[in-house]
Design an enzyme around this catalytic site. Sequence first.
Site, PDB file in Angstrom:
ATOM      1  N   HIS A 154       0.887  -1.227   0.047  1.00  0.00           N
ATOM      2  CA  HIS A 154       0.000   0.017  -0.125  1.00  0.00           C
ATOM      3  C   HIS A 154       1.016   1.249  -0.201  1.00  0.00           C
ATOM      4  O   HIS A 154       0.260   2.431  -0.434  1.00  0.00           O
ATOM      5  CB  HIS A 154      -1.114   0.013   1.294  1.00  0.00           C
ATOM      6  CG  HIS A 154      -0.239   0.275   2.544  1.00  0.00           C
ATOM      7  ND1 HIS A 154       0.467  -0.726   3.061  1.00  0.00           N
ATOM      8  CD2 HIS A 154      -0.094   1.319   3.287  1.00  0.00           C
ATOM      9  CE1 HIS A 154       0.940  -0.256   4.240  1.00  0.00           C
ATOM     10  NE2 HIS A 154       0.759   0.911   4.308  1.00  0.00           N
ATOM     11  N   SER A 191       2.322  -7.717 -15.447  1.00  0.00           N
ATOM     12  CA  SER A 191       3.013  -6.471 -16.219  1.00  0.00           C
ATOM     13  C   SER A 191       2.888  -6.733 -17.974  1.00  0.00           C
ATOM     14  O   SER A 191       3.037  -8.027 -18.271  1.00  0.00           O
ATOM     15  CB  SER A 191       4.263  -6.231 -15.815  1.00  0.00           C
ATOM     16  OG  SER A 191       5.022  -5.740 -16.783  1.00  0.00           O
ATOM     17  N   SER A 192       2.971  -5.969 -18.589  1.00  0.00           N
ATOM     18  CA  SER A 192       3.164  -5.995 -20.240  1.00  0.00           C
ATOM     19  C   SER A 192       4.416  -6.824 -20.423  1.00  0.00           C
ATOM     20  O   SER A 192       4.237  -7.394 -21.572  1.00  0.00           O
ATOM     21  CB  SER A 192       2.769  -4.586 -20.952  1.00  0.00           C
ATOM     22  OG  SER A 192       3.906  -3.869 -20.433  1.00  0.00           O
ATOM     23  N   CYS A 193       5.246  -6.937 -19.499  1.00  0.00           N
ATOM     24  CA  CYS A 193       6.572  -7.706 -19.967  1.00  0.00           C
ATOM     25  C   CYS A 193       6.212  -9.165 -20.130  1.00  0.00           C
ATOM     26  O   CYS A 193       7.231  -9.917 -20.279  1.00  0.00           O
ATOM     27  CB  CYS A 193       7.781  -6.896 -18.988  1.00  0.00           C
ATOM     28  SG  CYS A 193       7.413  -7.920 -17.485  1.00  0.00           S
ATOM     29  N   TYR A 250      11.774 -11.377 -14.199  1.00  0.00           N
ATOM     30  CA  TYR A 250      10.528 -10.842 -13.835  1.00  0.00           C
ATOM     31  C   TYR A 250       9.261 -11.252 -14.449  1.00  0.00           C
ATOM     32  O   TYR A 250       8.308 -11.618 -13.811  1.00  0.00           O
ATOM     33  CB  TYR A 250      10.634  -9.271 -13.826  1.00  0.00           C
ATOM     34  CG  TYR A 250       9.657  -8.410 -13.634  1.00  0.00           C
ATOM     35  CD1 TYR A 250       9.432  -8.006 -12.302  1.00  0.00           C
ATOM     36  CD2 TYR A 250       8.836  -7.668 -14.378  1.00  0.00           C
ATOM     37  CE1 TYR A 250       8.355  -7.205 -11.902  1.00  0.00           C
ATOM     38  CE2 TYR A 250       8.016  -6.901 -14.129  1.00  0.00           C
ATOM     39  CZ  TYR A 250       7.722  -6.468 -12.855  1.00  0.00           C
ATOM     40  OH  TYR A 250       6.714  -5.715 -12.542  1.00  0.00           O
ATOM     41  N   LYS A 274       6.044 -13.376 -13.073  1.00  0.00           N
ATOM     42  CA  LYS A 274       4.572 -12.797 -13.230  1.00  0.00           C
ATOM     43  C   LYS A 274       3.926 -13.647 -14.082  1.00  0.00           C
ATOM     44  O   LYS A 274       2.493 -14.057 -13.783  1.00  0.00           O
ATOM     45  CB  LYS A 274       5.006 -11.402 -14.118  1.00  0.00           C
ATOM     46  CG  LYS A 274       5.098 -10.305 -13.320  1.00  0.00           C
ATOM     47  CD  LYS A 274       4.513 -10.101 -12.018  1.00  0.00           C
ATOM     48  CE  LYS A 274       5.041  -8.799 -11.392  1.00  0.00           C
ATOM     49  NZ  LYS A 274       3.949  -8.534 -10.294  1.00  0.00           N
ATOM     50  N   THR A 307      -0.046  -2.028 -18.150  1.00  0.00           N
ATOM     51  CA  THR A 307       0.928  -1.334 -19.048  1.00  0.00           C
ATOM     52  C   THR A 307       1.851  -0.391 -18.016  1.00  0.00           C
ATOM     53  O   THR A 307       1.804  -0.476 -17.087  1.00  0.00           O
ATOM     54  CB  THR A 307       0.366  -0.460 -20.169  1.00  0.00           C
ATOM     55  OG1 THR A 307       1.593  -0.229 -21.131  1.00  0.00           O
ATOM     56  CG2 THR A 307      -0.227   0.611 -19.693  1.00  0.00           C
ATOM     57  N   LEU A 336       3.317   2.126 -15.960  1.00  0.00           N
ATOM     58  CA  LEU A 336       2.521   3.151 -15.147  1.00  0.00           C
ATOM     59  C   LEU A 336       3.338   4.234 -14.693  1.00  0.00           C
ATOM     60  O   LEU A 336       4.813   4.171 -14.348  1.00  0.00           O
ATOM     61  CB  LEU A 336       2.076   2.405 -13.894  1.00  0.00           C
ATOM     62  CG  LEU A 336       1.129   1.182 -14.025  1.00  0.00           C
ATOM     63  CD1 LEU A 336       0.972   0.227 -13.015  1.00  0.00           C
ATOM     64  CD2 LEU A 336      -0.284   1.566 -14.809  1.00  0.00           C
ATOM     65  N   HIS A 384      11.933   3.459 -13.417  1.00  0.00           N
ATOM     66  CA  HIS A 384      11.391   3.372 -14.693  1.00  0.00           C
ATOM     67  C   HIS A 384      11.669   4.786 -15.484  1.00  0.00           C
ATOM     68  O   HIS A 384      11.958   5.711 -14.843  1.00  0.00           O
ATOM     69  CB  HIS A 384       9.798   2.856 -14.814  1.00  0.00           C
ATOM     70  CG  HIS A 384       9.513   1.781 -14.187  1.00  0.00           C
ATOM     71  ND1 HIS A 384       8.961   1.412 -13.150  1.00  0.00           N
ATOM     72  CD2 HIS A 384       9.612   0.412 -15.128  1.00  0.00           C
ATOM     73  CE1 HIS A 384       8.715  -0.091 -12.788  1.00  0.00           C
ATOM     74  NE2 HIS A 384       9.027  -0.394 -14.103  1.00  0.00           N
ATOM     75  N   ASP A 432      17.832  -0.622 -24.868  1.00  0.00           N
ATOM     76  CA  ASP A 432      16.435  -0.063 -25.559  1.00  0.00           C
ATOM     77  C   ASP A 432      15.583  -0.934 -24.778  1.00  0.00           C
ATOM     78  O   ASP A 432      14.328  -0.701 -24.674  1.00  0.00           O
ATOM     79  CB  ASP A 432      16.433  -0.412 -27.050  1.00  0.00           C
ATOM     80  CG  ASP A 432      16.823   1.193 -27.760  1.00  0.00           C
ATOM     81  OD1 ASP A 432      17.015   2.259 -27.034  1.00  0.00           O
ATOM     82  OD2 ASP A 432      17.190   0.934 -28.807  1.00  0.00           O
TER      83      ASP A 432
END
Length: 323
Positions: free
Chosen positions: A25, A121-123, A150, A154, A178, A180, A193, A283
């Site tokens: 939290h 996560s999108s990864c 990671y 996930k 995606t 954040l 990030h 990248d």
Amino acid sequence: MGAPNTDSSSSFLTDKSAKIFVAGHRGLVGSSIVRKLVSLNFTNLILRSHAELDLTRQSDVDAFFAAEKPDYVILSAAKVGGIHANNTYPADFIAINLQIQTNVIDSSFRHGVKKLLFLGSSCIYPKFAPQPIPESALLTGPLEPTNEWYAVAKIAGIKMCQAYRIQYHFDAISGMPTNLYGPNDNFHPENSHVLPALMRRFHEAKVKGAKEVVVWGSGSPLREFLHVDDLADACVYLMENYGGLEHVNVGSGKEVTIKELAELVKEVVGFQGELVWDTSKPDGTPRKLMDSSKLAEVGWRPKIELRDGLVDTYKWYLENVKQ
Ligand SMILES: NC(=O)C1=CN([C@@H]2O[C@H](COP(=O)(O)OP(=O)(O)OC[C@H]3O[C@@H](n4cnc5c(N)ncnc54)[C@H](OP(=O)(O)O)[C@@H]3O)[C@@H](O)[C@H]2O)C=CC1
Ligand SMILES: C[C@H]1O[C@H](OP(=O)(O)OP(=O)(O)OC[C@H]2O[C@@H](n3cnc4c(=O)[nH]c(N)nc43)[C@H](O)[C@@H]2O)[C@@H](O)[C@@H](O)C1=O
């Protein structure tokens, strides 16, 4: 979108005194979810900082669930970081995340939690997935190497929710956000990030009167950004409306290149100098726009435009983080 909840007696939004454990939290996502639940008049949130309850410790987690018996769990505690952190600490990213999610999902089931939301996560998707990426692209190709550890954790979390639903009929669902950003983000210079990293770097350069700011990589990768308050809104929406086996993408549907993002952050912060590209830095994945049409089809939409979200986040940064 898969199986909606049809049993009105199980409505998440009805019982404002239900015990809701928001794990993590104090973080970017968890703090936004708490703000959202408070705004909806929920009165019985159960909150533990990392120092109070280390979620990697199975017996402590089980004792906590036995004592507190939460009705609902939103799992927003995790080992999180940007491209450099993921690439540098692979053991931490796989081990800590597997431990946290395994302990929390299993104890939730064993202690009678009515519903759990796991966040991935999108990864999780293959590096060269079709764009925009549908949920069905999971496990169809090799992962992006900078964050595969990671991502594997996930993916295991998604599969664990599915397995507990299939074997035990436990109402565990998974949302895939995606990239954040927003209040309470991590502004560490290396481990964060891209968006908070650049906000801090441009701010410090502006204050010092520096002529240039270094930005990592080529600037060409595309990323999709969602304000964390939109994500929190989507999480509540999923808790109320979704009870399916498949994970659900949560994105803004809009992408920018890292160069475009850097120019926008520079403008919002008010830095006047030049950008210098450090191409020795990775990248990462070239593009990861998610297909969030499943969520859109049932009526959920993001509300916060990137520029507005950046202005809001920079204001928060100035009031809460800068020295
Ligand atoms: N940030 C992003 O761009 C994205 C995030 N996500 C997902 O959203 C979720 C939340 O991420 P985000 O809010 O950004 O992360 P943060 O790093 O901001 O917050 C993570 C939270 O987890 C807690 N935590 C970490 N380790 C432990 C532990 N061992 N025991 C107890 N608590 C622990 C931290 O507690 P404390 O503060 O007390 O140390 C912190 O509150 C994660 O599952 C992440 O994968 C998904 C996509 C993108
Ligand atoms: C949410 C997602 O986040 C991570 O993936 P990522 O999208 O690659 O994350 P990122 O935000 O760190 O980088 C995005 C892009 O931006 C470039 N970039 C420029 N300059 C800086 C910079 O200063 N810092 C960072 N971090 N990146 C920079 C950077 O080189 C890259 O091209 C996953 O590991 C995983 O955690 C995950 O799921």
